[in-house]
Scaffold this motif. Sequence first.
Motif, PDB file in Angstrom:
ATOM      1  N   GLU A   1      -3.784  47.792  22.947  1.00 54.45           N
ATOM      2  CA  GLU A   1      -4.599  48.416  24.009  1.00 54.45           C
ATOM      3  C   GLU A   1      -4.810  50.033  23.524  1.00 54.45           C
ATOM      4  OE1 GLU A   1      -3.434  48.056  28.232  1.00 54.45           O
ATOM      5  OE2 GLU A   1      -1.881  47.097  27.387  1.00 54.45           O
TER       6      GLU A   1
ATOM      7  N   PHE B   1      -3.317  39.340  16.099  1.00 57.35           N
ATOM      8  CA  PHE B   1      -3.544  38.537  14.859  1.00 57.35           C
ATOM      9  C   PHE B   1      -3.849  36.951  15.233  1.00 57.35           C
ATOM     10  CE2 PHE B   1       0.155  41.101  13.549  1.00 57.35           C
ATOM     11  CZ  PHE B   1      -0.233  41.437  12.317  1.00 57.35           C
ATOM     12  N   ARG B   2      -3.522  36.708  16.541  1.00 60.34           N
ATOM     13  CA  ARG B   2      -3.683  35.455  16.658  1.00 60.34           C
ATOM     14  C   ARG B   2      -4.768  35.178  18.112  1.00 60.34           C
ATOM     15  NH1 ARG B   2       0.923  35.860  14.583  1.00 60.34           N
ATOM     16  NH2 ARG B   2       1.312  34.515  12.626  1.00 60.34           N
TER      17      ARG B   2
ATOM     18  N   THR C   1       4.398  39.989  21.659  1.00 58.79           N
ATOM     19  CA  THR C   1       4.417  39.102  20.659  1.00 58.79           C
ATOM     20  C   THR C   1       4.367  37.508  20.934  1.00 58.79           C
ATOM     21  OG1 THR C   1       5.494  38.384  18.576  1.00 58.79           O
ATOM     22  CG2 THR C   1       6.916  39.159  20.712  1.00 58.79           C
ATOM     23  N   SER C   2       3.540  37.057  20.135  1.00 60.61           N
ATOM     24  CA  SER C   2       3.287  35.383  20.664  1.00 60.61           C
ATOM     25  C   SER C   2       4.345  34.419  20.211  1.00 60.61           C
ATOM     26  CB  SER C   2       1.978  34.783  19.891  1.00 60.61           C
ATOM     27  OG  SER C   2       2.349  34.889  18.461  1.00 60.61           O
TER      28      SER C   2
HETATM   29  N1  APR Z   1      -0.096  43.578  26.569  1.00 60.16           N
HETATM   30  C1  APR Z   1       0.716  42.609  26.170  1.00 60.16           C
HETATM   31  N2  APR Z   1       0.570  41.621  25.389  1.00 60.16           N
HETATM   32  C2  APR Z   1      -0.573  41.641  24.742  1.00 60.16           C
HETATM   33  C3  APR Z   1      -1.695  42.295  24.954  1.00 60.16           C
HETATM   34  C4  APR Z   1      -1.449  43.536  25.910  1.00 60.16           C
HETATM   35  N3  APR Z   1      -2.254  44.351  26.100  1.00 60.16           N
HETATM   36  N4  APR Z   1      -2.831  41.822  24.220  1.00 60.16           N
HETATM   37  C5  APR Z   1      -2.357  40.974  23.675  1.00 60.16           C
HETATM   38  N5  APR Z   1      -1.160  40.635  24.064  1.00 60.16           N
HETATM   39  C6  APR Z   1      -0.205  39.324  23.534  1.00 60.16           C
HETATM   40  C7  APR Z   1      -1.087  38.079  23.284  1.00 60.16           C
HETATM   41  O1  APR Z   1      -1.188  37.466  24.430  1.00 60.16           O
HETATM   42  C8  APR Z   1      -0.058  37.504  22.285  1.00 60.16           C
HETATM   43  O2  APR Z   1       0.838  36.644  22.636  1.00 60.16           O
HETATM   44  O3  APR Z   1       0.329  39.783  22.198  1.00 60.16           O
HETATM   45  C9  APR Z   1       0.570  38.733  21.294  1.00 60.16           C
HETATM   46  C10 APR Z   1       0.192  38.898  19.913  1.00 60.16           C
HETATM   47  O4  APR Z   1       0.378  37.932  19.317  1.00 60.16           O
HETATM   48  P1  APR Z   1       0.058  37.785  17.767  1.00 60.16           P
HETATM   49  O5  APR Z   1      -1.377  38.136  17.736  1.00 60.16           O
HETATM   50  O6  APR Z   1       0.736  36.430  17.316  1.00 60.16           O
HETATM   51  O7  APR Z   1       1.049  39.037  16.946  1.00 60.16           O
HETATM   52  P2  APR Z   1       2.681  39.013  16.691  1.00 60.16           P
HETATM   53  O8  APR Z   1       3.419  37.911  17.329  1.00 60.16           O
HETATM   54  O9  APR Z   1       2.893  40.425  16.654  1.00 60.16           O
HETATM   55  O10 APR Z   1       2.636  38.358  15.144  1.00 60.16           O
HETATM   56  C11 APR Z   1       3.894  38.271  14.323  1.00 60.16           C
HETATM   57  O11 APR Z   1       2.741  37.573  12.596  1.00 60.16           O
HETATM   58  O12 APR Z   1       0.815  37.556  11.103  1.00 60.16           O
HETATM   59  C12 APR Z   1       2.089  37.850  11.148  1.00 60.16           C
HETATM   60  O13 APR Z   1       3.412  39.572  10.293  1.00 60.16           O
HETATM   61  C13 APR Z   1       2.456  39.392  11.116  1.00 60.16           C
HETATM   62  O14 APR Z   1       3.916  40.849  12.462  1.00 60.16           O
HETATM   63  C14 APR Z   1       2.868  39.816  12.479  1.00 60.16           C
HETATM   64  C15 APR Z   1       3.705  38.233  12.984  1.00 60.16           C
END
Ligand code: APR
Length: 232
Positions: free
Chosen positions: A20, A26-27, A178-179
């Motif tokens: 936000e 990332f995903r 985080t996913s």
């Molecule tokens: N509020 C809460 N959650 C959110 C929001 C929001 N506004 N927008 C998105 N999300 C959630 C999504 O639903 C998803 O589950 O945040 C998560 C983001 O997941 P990823 O894109 O996979 O990011 P992350 O988990 O941080 O990735 C981990 O992967 O590529 C590597 O090193 C990189 O640190 C990263 C790691």
Amino acid sequence: MQNTKHQRIVVLTGAGISAESGINTFRDSGGLWENHRLEDVATPEAFERNPELVQRFYNARRAQLNDVKPNPAHIALAEFEAAFAGEFLLVTQNVDHLHSLAGSNKLIHMHGELLKSRCIHTDKIHSQTSDITEHSHCECCQQPGLRPHIVWFGEMPLFMDEIYQALENCDLFISIGTSGNVYPAAGFVEVANSVGARTIEINLEPSNGAAAFKEAIHGPASIEVSAFLSSL
Ligand code: APR
């Protein structure tokens, strides 16, 4: 002073907390990140194969930091920490500086930081606010050879001993945005569960690891994080 029954809190954040603020996760866009496959820009092999592409990619991410600011979720965490009398550790997988800008203090960037570079000859870490090019000289040995201070796939995340020590002693573990796809961070909840901590996920939707958490709140971090912290 916060009135909480918890004394030792560990928070893990991922890309969702910065979404936000305008930084893409990332995903959420089908595995592509800014039109690149992660394997093409976020591995040591990619850097060996095509250093210009990798540097360009991270230069763009670094430049974007000039246009973003912390959102209410980053701010709520910093304010909570400042008022909390117990032990608090914030571990982020994010490489942006939004937690620091919000004022978080006890903060670990386990996947590195965009605003730092590392010399490939000496491993020394430098502050980095501008682009890295093939001609960029490091301050330590004055020759080209700077890489982004980013933990790529296949590399060891940073400060793991400190993180596990805090997890093994925590009584509350909060995972935000985080996913749950990337280890070791995705396994932190199991460590917290194993010591009997309260574990909660705050995420837009159930993450891959949702089943491991004792509690869950699904919604945007900018609203749900401060609401949850106020409930403690
Ligand atoms: N509020 C809460 N959650 C959110 C929001 C929001 N506004 N927008 C998105 N999300 C959630 C999504 O639903 C998803 O589950 O945040 C998560 C983001 O997941 P990823 O894109 O996979 O990011 P992350 O988990 O941080 O990735 C981990 O992967 O590529 C590597 O090193 C990189 O640190 C990263 C790691």
